[in-house]
Design a protein around this motif. Structure first.
Motif, PDB file in Angstrom:
ATOM      1  N   ALA A  91       0.826  -1.212   0.000  1.00 45.55           N
ATOM      2  CA  ALA A  91       0.000   0.000   0.000  1.00 45.55           C
ATOM      3  C   ALA A  91       0.860   1.262   0.000  1.00 45.55           C
ATOM      4  CB  ALA A  91      -0.930   0.007   1.221  1.00 45.55           C
TER       5      ALA A  91
ATOM      6  N   ASN B  17       1.665   2.656  -3.401  1.00 46.83           N
ATOM      7  CA  ASN B  17       0.461   2.820  -4.219  1.00 46.83           C
ATOM      8  C   ASN B  17      -0.238   4.112  -3.818  1.00 46.83           C
ATOM      9  OD1 ASN B  17      -1.946   2.686  -5.580  1.00 46.83           O
ATOM     10  ND2 ASN B  17      -2.644   0.784  -4.627  1.00 46.83           N
TER      11      ASN B  17
ATOM     12  N   SER C  64      -3.869   4.093  -2.380  1.00 43.73           N
ATOM     13  CA  SER C  64      -4.225   3.304  -1.207  1.00 43.73           C
ATOM     14  C   SER C  64      -4.540   4.174   0.006  1.00 43.73           C
ATOM     15  CB  SER C  64      -3.076   2.353  -0.845  1.00 43.73           C
ATOM     16  OG  SER C  64      -1.972   3.083  -0.319  1.00 43.73           O
TER      17      SER C  64
END
Length: 239
Positions: A128, A131, A134
């Motif tokens: 996460a 990303n 996220s």
């Protein structure tokens, strides 16, 4: 501001330096916490509750700076994550050791790209953080920008009359509740999405349980202190 493109090379050779990353982190934490604790002892004597709260809150200051670096260098983190997944598959702990023991020049200490590697390394345990879409990325980026100044005010406000006790308590209650709630939601998302699959129990205990649990227990103490400050409108509890 979120930097979508990285102006420098995604991964350049680290220049040799006399310091190691772990040395910089240790000095920052120890010296940064020792100053307000020492000032408090000089004025009011030793108070264990103040020591614990200041030490944790100062660590949060460091993490906040790292989180701002994550936000500014997310493009770099995403690229490094892909490289590290291939290079360190099955030995993710080695990546953490390599980062902490890497040489660092003094001028590199203030570069966001240096501390972005905290997150590209941690992303091997939780993708996460590599990303930008996220929850983990945005909640921690928010923690960096939102809690940095309040954390500093709270640290020194326990010793110096920066603001009334009740006002400091209200600010502290908001900040520590946000830390506590954000960590619980993070845990829920991590286990619900089964991000733990493929990692050893030891690594999960160290990097998911050990590091993040501090942001559950310490904020609880912070909220207790904040409530006392609000109810009494006095600093006598920690002075």
């Amino acid at each position: 501001m979120l930097e979508v493109t990285e102006p420098t090379a995604a991964r350049s050779e680290r220049s040799p330096g006399i310091l190691r990353v772990w040395m910089v982190v240790t000095v920052f934490v120890v010296v940064g916490a020792a100053v307000p604790i020492g000032l408090h002892i000089e004025r009011f004597g030793l108070d264990i509750g103040q020591v614990v709260l200041v030490a944790f809150t100062w660590v949060n200051v460091m993490i906040a700076l790292w989180e701002i670096s994550m936000n500014l260098r997310i493009a770099l983190i995403e690229r490094q994550h892909e490289e590290y997944v291939a290079e360190y598959r099955g030995r993710e702990l080695d990546r953490v050791v390599d980062f902490l023991t890497a040489r660092i020049r003094v001028r590199e200490i203030v570069h966001p790209s240096t501390w972005a590697q905290v997150w590209s390394s941690y992303s091997l345990f939780d993708p996460a953080y590599a990303n930008r879409k996220s929850f983990g990325f945005w909640v921690d980026s928010g923690n960096g920008y939102v809690t940095l100044i309040p954390s500093l005010l709270f640290i020194y406000g326990l010793t110096f009359d920066i603001m009334p006790a009740r006002a400091l308590g209200i600010m502290g209650l908001l900040v520590f509740w946000m830390m506590f709630y954000g960590t619980l939601v993070y845990y829920a998302a991590y286990f619900f999405n089964k991000e733990y699959v493929g990692h050893t129990r030891r690594n999960l205990v160290i990097f998911i349980g050990g590091t993040n649990s501090l942001w559950i227990f310490a904020p609880v103490w912070g909220m207790v202190v904040s409530v006392v400050l609000i109810e009494t409108n006095s600093f006598a509890f920690l002075r």
